[in-house]
Scaffold this motif. Structure first.
Motif, mmCIF file in Angstrom:
data_model
loop_
_atom_site.group_PDB
_atom_site.id
_atom_site.type_symbol
_atom_site.label_atom_id
_atom_site.label_comp_id
_atom_site.label_asym_id
_atom_site.label_seq_id
_atom_site.Cartn_x
_atom_site.Cartn_y
_atom_site.Cartn_z
ATOM 1 N N GLY A 64 0.834 -1.201 0.000
ATOM 2 C CA GLY A 64 0.000 0.000 0.000
ATOM 3 C C GLY A 64 0.865 1.245 0.000
ATOM 4 N N THR A 65 0.226 2.393 -0.033
ATOM 5 C CA THR A 65 0.983 3.647 -0.064
ATOM 6 C C THR A 65 1.800 3.853 1.199
ATOM 7 O OG1 THR A 65 -1.023 4.722 0.715
ATOM 8 C CG2 THR A 65 -0.567 4.854 -1.647
ATOM 9 N N SER A 66 1.371 3.228 2.310
ATOM 10 C CA SER A 66 2.088 3.403 3.577
ATOM 11 C C SER A 66 3.037 2.251 3.871
ATOM 12 C CB SER A 66 1.079 3.544 4.723
ATOM 13 O OG SER A 66 0.276 2.379 4.795
ATOM 14 N N GLY A 67 3.133 1.291 2.938
ATOM 15 C CA GLY A 67 4.045 0.173 3.157
ATOM 16 C C GLY A 67 3.340 -1.162 3.007
ATOM 17 N N ASP B 24 0.324 -3.313 -5.986
ATOM 18 C CA ASP B 24 1.577 -4.046 -6.185
ATOM 19 C C ASP B 24 1.672 -5.214 -5.206
ATOM 20 O OD1 ASP B 24 2.193 -2.234 -8.109
ATOM 21 O OD2 ASP B 24 3.844 -1.290 -7.042
ATOM 22 N N LYS B 25 2.316 -6.285 -5.678
ATOM 23 C CA LYS B 25 2.492 -7.485 -4.872
ATOM 24 C C LYS B 25 3.955 -7.584 -4.467
ATOM 25 C CE LYS B 25 1.827 -11.543 -6.932
ATOM 26 N NZ LYS B 25 1.073 -12.708 -7.479
ATOM 27 N N VAL B 26 4.196 -8.061 -3.256
ATOM 28 C CA VAL B 26 5.563 -8.269 -2.769
ATOM 29 C C VAL B 26 5.692 -9.714 -2.296
ATOM 30 C CG1 VAL B 26 7.345 -7.558 -1.119
ATOM 31 C CG2 VAL B 26 5.739 -5.860 -2.024
ATOM 32 N N LEU B 27 6.651 -10.424 -2.872
ATOM 33 C CA LEU B 27 6.977 -11.770 -2.414
ATOM 34 C C LEU B 27 8.190 -11.667 -1.496
ATOM 35 C CD1 LEU B 27 6.684 -13.743 -5.785
ATOM 36 C CD2 LEU B 27 4.921 -13.428 -4.033
#
Length: 198
Positions: free
Chosen positions: A55-58, A66-69
């Protein structure tokens, strides 16, 4: 939508968990905790993976697509690139969207440095990533662990636990390194360098 691959470098198993060489795993664990994202072991990937939204805050924040693996290779440090390259290929992630978090002998404990590209500086995990991704052009969050005391061998030093006196600083630095990763993902490398490079 962008997919990021944030890999903490370390050695798997409880024997290595508290070693200096495993600070990358500890930062990955902290990021997964913040995102409330449990680690699983996808079939054939040779890594533990936690999936989070950015998210915009982390991590775990609202409004993000956006996705984070978050990745902890199940290979040993010297073969980290095998797991990372497999995941990158499967999820179609460009090396420019890979962030490696690793221990750094050339920085004292309490110092972080972010950069993109460069050599491996004798770090076997980075060497493996460069070999298997076929480039060194990925982001690195370098977590200072300092140099071995006296005549202690580097190998013995990185595969040893932090001293009791260092442990409080390590916890603080793990949190700060996680902050640096989140800022790198949300605002870019320059913003993260300006705040955290010391």
């Amino acid at each position: 939508m962008t997919t990021w691959l944030v890999v903490g470098l370390g050695n798997p198993g409880p024997t290595y968990a508290a070693h200096r060489h495993n600070v990358g795993f500890r930062v990955a664990d902290e990021l997964a905790r913040r995102a409330d994202a449990p680690f699983g072991a996808p079939r054939g990937m040779r890594a533990e993976v936690a999936e989070a939204r950015l998210g915009t805050s982390g991590l775990g924040g609202f409004g993000g697509t956006d996705k984070v693996l978050l990745v902890k290779p199940r290979t040993y440090m010297n073969d980290s690139g095998i797991a990372v390259a497999k995941l990158a290929a499967f999820h179609k992630i460009d090396p420019a969207q890979v962030v490696a978090v690793h221990d750094e002998l050339d920085l004292d404990l309490g110092r972080l440095r972010l950069k993109v590209g460069g050599g491996d500086n004798g770090h076997n995990g980075l060497r493996s990533l460069r070999a298997h991704l076929h480039t060194g052009d990925f982001a690195r969050v370098r977590f200072g662990i300092g140099r071995p005391p006296g005549r202690m061998e580097v190998h013995a030093f990185v595969l040893s636990d932090f001293s009791a006196a260092e442990r409080a600083d390590v916890e603080l630095e793990v949190s700060r390194a996680a902050d640096a990763v989140e800022l790198l993902l949300t605002e870019g490398l320059v913003a993260a360098q300006n705040r955290f490079n010391s």
